[in-house]
Design an enzyme around this catalytic site. Sequence first.
Site, short mmCIF file in Angstrom:
data_model
loop_
_atom_site.label_atom_id
_atom_site.label_comp_id
_atom_site.label_asym_id
_atom_site.label_seq_id
_atom_site.Cartn_x
_atom_site.Cartn_y
_atom_site.Cartn_z
N GLY A 219 48.48 -22.47 -58.78
CA GLY A 219 47.52 -22.08 -59.81
C GLY A 219 46.48 -23.12 -60.10
O GLY A 219 46.19 -23.97 -59.25
N LEU A 245 49.07 -15.18 -55.53
CA LEU A 245 48.28 -16.40 -55.63
C LEU A 245 49.05 -17.63 -55.12
O LEU A 245 50.11 -17.95 -55.63
CB LEU A 245 47.88 -16.63 -57.11
CG LEU A 245 46.98 -17.84 -57.36
CD1 LEU A 245 45.62 -17.65 -56.74
CD2 LEU A 245 46.88 -18.13 -58.83
N ASP A 246 48.48 -18.30 -54.14
CA ASP A 246 49.06 -19.54 -53.59
C ASP A 246 50.45 -19.34 -53.00
O ASP A 246 51.22 -20.30 -52.87
CB ASP A 246 49.11 -20.64 -54.67
CG ASP A 246 47.74 -20.95 -55.23
OD1 ASP A 246 46.74 -20.74 -54.52
OD2 ASP A 246 47.66 -21.39 -56.38
N GLU A 247 50.79 -18.10 -52.67
CA GLU A 247 52.12 -17.82 -52.13
C GLU A 247 52.07 -17.43 -50.66
O GLU A 247 53.09 -17.11 -50.06
CB GLU A 247 52.78 -16.67 -52.92
CG GLU A 247 53.05 -16.95 -54.38
CD GLU A 247 54.33 -17.73 -54.60
OE1 GLU A 247 54.91 -18.23 -53.63
OE2 GLU A 247 54.75 -17.83 -55.77
#
Lengths: 302, 302, 302, 302
Positions: A219, A245-247
């Site tokens: 994040g 998100l960001d995964e």
Amino acid sequence: MSAQSKIATHLEEQSTAQRNIGRLLVKCSDKPGIVSAVSTFLLQYEANIVESSQYSTDPEGGMFYLRIAFHLDNLLDKKEEMEEDFNNIAEQYEMDYHFSYAVELKRTAIFVSKEPYCLMELLWEWQNGDLNTDIVVVISNHEDARGMVEALGIPFHYIPANKDIRQEVEKQQVKLMEEYDVDVLVLARYMQILTPEFVSHFPNQIINIHHSFLPAFIGARPYERAFGRGVKLIGATSHYVTNDLDEGPIIEQDIERVDHRDDIVQLKKIGRTIERRVLARAVKWHLEDRVIVENNKTIVFQ
Amino acid sequence: MSAQSKIATHLEEQSTAQRNIGRLLVKCSDKPGIVSAVSTFLLQYEANIVESSQYSTDPEGGMFYLRIAFHLDNLLDKKEEMEEDFNNIAEQYEMDYHFSYAVELKRTAIFVSKEPYCLMELLWEWQNGDLNTDIVVVISNHEDARGMVEALGIPFHYIPANKDIRQEVEKQQVKLMEEYDVDVLVLARYMQILTPEFVSHFPNQIINIHHSFLPAFIGARPYERAFGRGVKLIGATSHYVTNDLDEGPIIEQDIERVDHRDDIVQLKKIGRTIERRVLARAVKWHLEDRVIVENNKTIVFQ
Amino acid sequence: MSAQSKIATHLEEQSTAQRNIGRLLVKCSDKPGIVSAVSTFLLQYEANIVESSQYSTDPEGGMFYLRIAFHLDNLLDKKEEMEEDFNNIAEQYEMDYHFSYAVELKRTAIFVSKEPYCLMELLWEWQNGDLNTDIVVVISNHEDARGMVEALGIPFHYIPANKDIRQEVEKQQVKLMEEYDVDVLVLARYMQILTPEFVSHFPNQIINIHHSFLPAFIGARPYERAFGRGVKLIGATSHYVTNDLDEGPIIEQDIERVDHRDDIVQLKKIGRTIERRVLARAVKWHLEDRVIVENNKTIVFQ
Amino acid sequence: MSAQSKIATHLEEQSTAQRNIGRLLVKCSDKPGIVSAVSTFLLQYEANIVESSQYSTDPEGGMFYLRIAFHLDNLLDKKEEMEEDFNNIAEQYEMDYHFSYAVELKRTAIFVSKEPYCLMELLWEWQNGDLNTDIVVVISNHEDARGMVEALGIPFHYIPANKDIRQEVEKQQVKLMEEYDVDVLVLARYMQILTPEFVSHFPNQIINIHHSFLPAFIGARPYERAFGRGVKLIGATSHYVTNDLDEGPIIEQDIERVDHRDDIVQLKKIGRTIERRVLARAVKWHLEDRVIVENNKTIVFQ
């Protein structure tokens, strides 16, 4: 510096050396005989294996992944026949597979916001001939990078963006992606969140740089949070973008040491050098078809 | 800690898992068809390729190197026939090749002088099951290490040494190597120079750890010289021993940062941790047949 | 190897060299004149500053931290007077401060569960004279490590533990800590959770090794989760234990590269080498009074 | 991108923050009382110590080195008086010392040959405000870099060079150095050897980047020789230039891993990223007065 003439020379050298280089990526259930079948196939075409990497998750009933780079005289004349012919093997082993050709450069778009350093690194590597791609367009929600992009003869599109007009913005972006016939989309510090709708157009084609060693500091404001936590290492992660998100699947990560004296400004400075090299490596590997995505992980055949 | 019982358990687990694992190393001039021939051969035996690495110096007329690990039910019953059978392929392609079997552990001798830390690291890795070998004997020109070696049930031989009695000493050492039927000889900080005569008995079988990042600081007292030169990194190098001091093929190297505050004592302390891990990695790779020596360089299939 | 005699020799050498080495740690609001006051104080005692490190969070109204190591002839005779005398300066600047003396070794307890590698690393460093401490007791909920601990003449206490008897177990442990007059408690892969009650007895005195680069993979089974996430780096973190699991002030972290071929077993093997060196460094810095805890972060004067 | 306006903004911010920052470097024989004397001196001027680093080679009769950064209101008005005043302390302790002021930027010249990457890195760091200096001139024996240099408003001088006209060339270069009043001369891959005569004009002021981890591969073609030797690490070294080729005091070094697959072209590509960051760090530390040269070594107060 005349970037164009330099690139022209580079492409010429490359086309001589690489005109006859093909790559084959294969993914299937592991069974006896795959390597034999593929290598015998290439032999029949008198192709010479230049590089070969494989990986089995488990020799007993797991998955099998293969990347072969091969040299074949007059490759471009034979490739259609070869691809069709390979279909037989592929069906027999129920393979997912993909042929690509060094000379057919992927078409790359770069998205950037205010901070230009990741963009600059990519442009620098590209001018040096270390990124084999056509950079066909740069899109930004700021004007800052226009000068350096246009100086290299690359089209630059300014599309102001914020979360209220996201849908409209993405519609324009998708349209540009289609117009420029883009294969790879690199988020070089593009600070807007993309909608699932947008992402779904480009599965495993959007490469992002996140400024932390994921999964730490997912994040916003990772350097601020790294400072707050008092970590002794900071990092960066390049990954494919998914709807989480960001995964998305991680392609590359790296870190540098920091200590108590490094304030947030300093962390960001150190972080920039990590982000630059991590993103450049990830993009390079993607362009050379070295990355296979499986579930939420990558196999990288360096 | 009962090292023996631990090792026994470890060997048992290993023998179940690895009883049917074979390895094939190949070296020859690069020609079309090698991979196809080898993989088709293994397929005919219903062997499953577990791991495969290859390297071509130059697809046009260069050398070709291959390491394959394979799984084959009842391997030990079939290996003789298989090896004989492979001869045909080997002749056709003029291959140097070598089969080995995970279950047939290499027999390792360790030479050490006064400082025990590299020896300790190897014993530690071995007790943890990370070095698949039989450590059959430790030889030292000091008595210091006897306790820790014998506690693990490993024979320890004290052979005082100095340059005046070198020939006599080496005669005893060679005799012990023969008695213990040694395959690999690790110099874990053995501070005596070996004669060409001795070295010639064990080509590419003697692994040394040198306490510098070679080719910097060849010869004696590298930490003192590193201090004198004011380097900002110190390193260690593991290499095969040849008749040229510290000039043999490099297997592995690593470094750590140092700064002006580090005096010679401190450099040695930091250096010890580098030496330990570099030597352990090099020995591990050698034991798993991952290292091919070509001229004065190594190919390491990690 | 006679560890005792080796340690005796080491202590003797040390006592000659370090008998007169003192250390002063200071923490206070930053104001003009602190360094002048402290250095003038030491000068009056004819102490020679051997090492000095300082850190200001912000020269305008922030915090100030200082570590000074000094040499003073007949230090042990003068220390009481000196400490009392220093009180004046401390009051003037509202300092938190602490004198310590190299010759007064901290008393260390080590807690360990089944896996001995971190314990072994500490014992190894200690035998080499690289950890200046008295290791006064090892406590384990398994019998495995008894042999190696008692061989070094260190008392070993076996206290079986599980979450149902936690309170009872901790009562015994606290009692032993008191009996052995422990200053530092190292959790060298002790796999039981400690209660807030227990932790409150030892503020900033319990050092843990966590097998991930925190704050990634807080909690159980970090290697399994690192594997699941597909990270390209794995790490380890040494931190002081607080009541928030894996949230205490970080002392040291490090990482190693991994790739898709590394399964969980392999990640754990690689991880072990990281854990060993990270914990050893953190403990060493703590023993040399190089670590200051401020809120949830550390200042480490390396 | 308007580099000038960006730099203007940066300098403005900097001048606000750094207008009152001074630095003091001290070198002398170690004696009791130095820190007390210096810190009391600064206190009398109501200067606040922002950063302080010191190093003693040996508390008994060795050398002492000190770097202090301090904040003092209206520093520029007081500096003359302060410097004169400090003379008393300096005489008493027989100090070599040097005051500098953050706002008085050092004037840097960059020499470059055909390959621009180190130059580009320096220009990039400078544009980002990470190199606090005036880059006053770039001199090259090739025309390649003219475009990118002049685009930033920096004068570019083309002076063709080869060993036959060395004396003539150096005469022109020295003249330019004088005209541009240069404090620091960075050889950013300048491939001409400098004569002792030239070097003698700029003692400890010429910073070079050598493309190996010195003292390995002194002299020409280090990547080719690294390839020939089969090293597993390649490196780069930034050092002050003296009359002994590649033998000057080392400021910074770093390395990257390579393996058998990396040919000379690949080594050079990897090497470029090392050279860029090593040179940038060394120049940065020099500009911030963090480097003290003593005999043939450096003390770097990071």
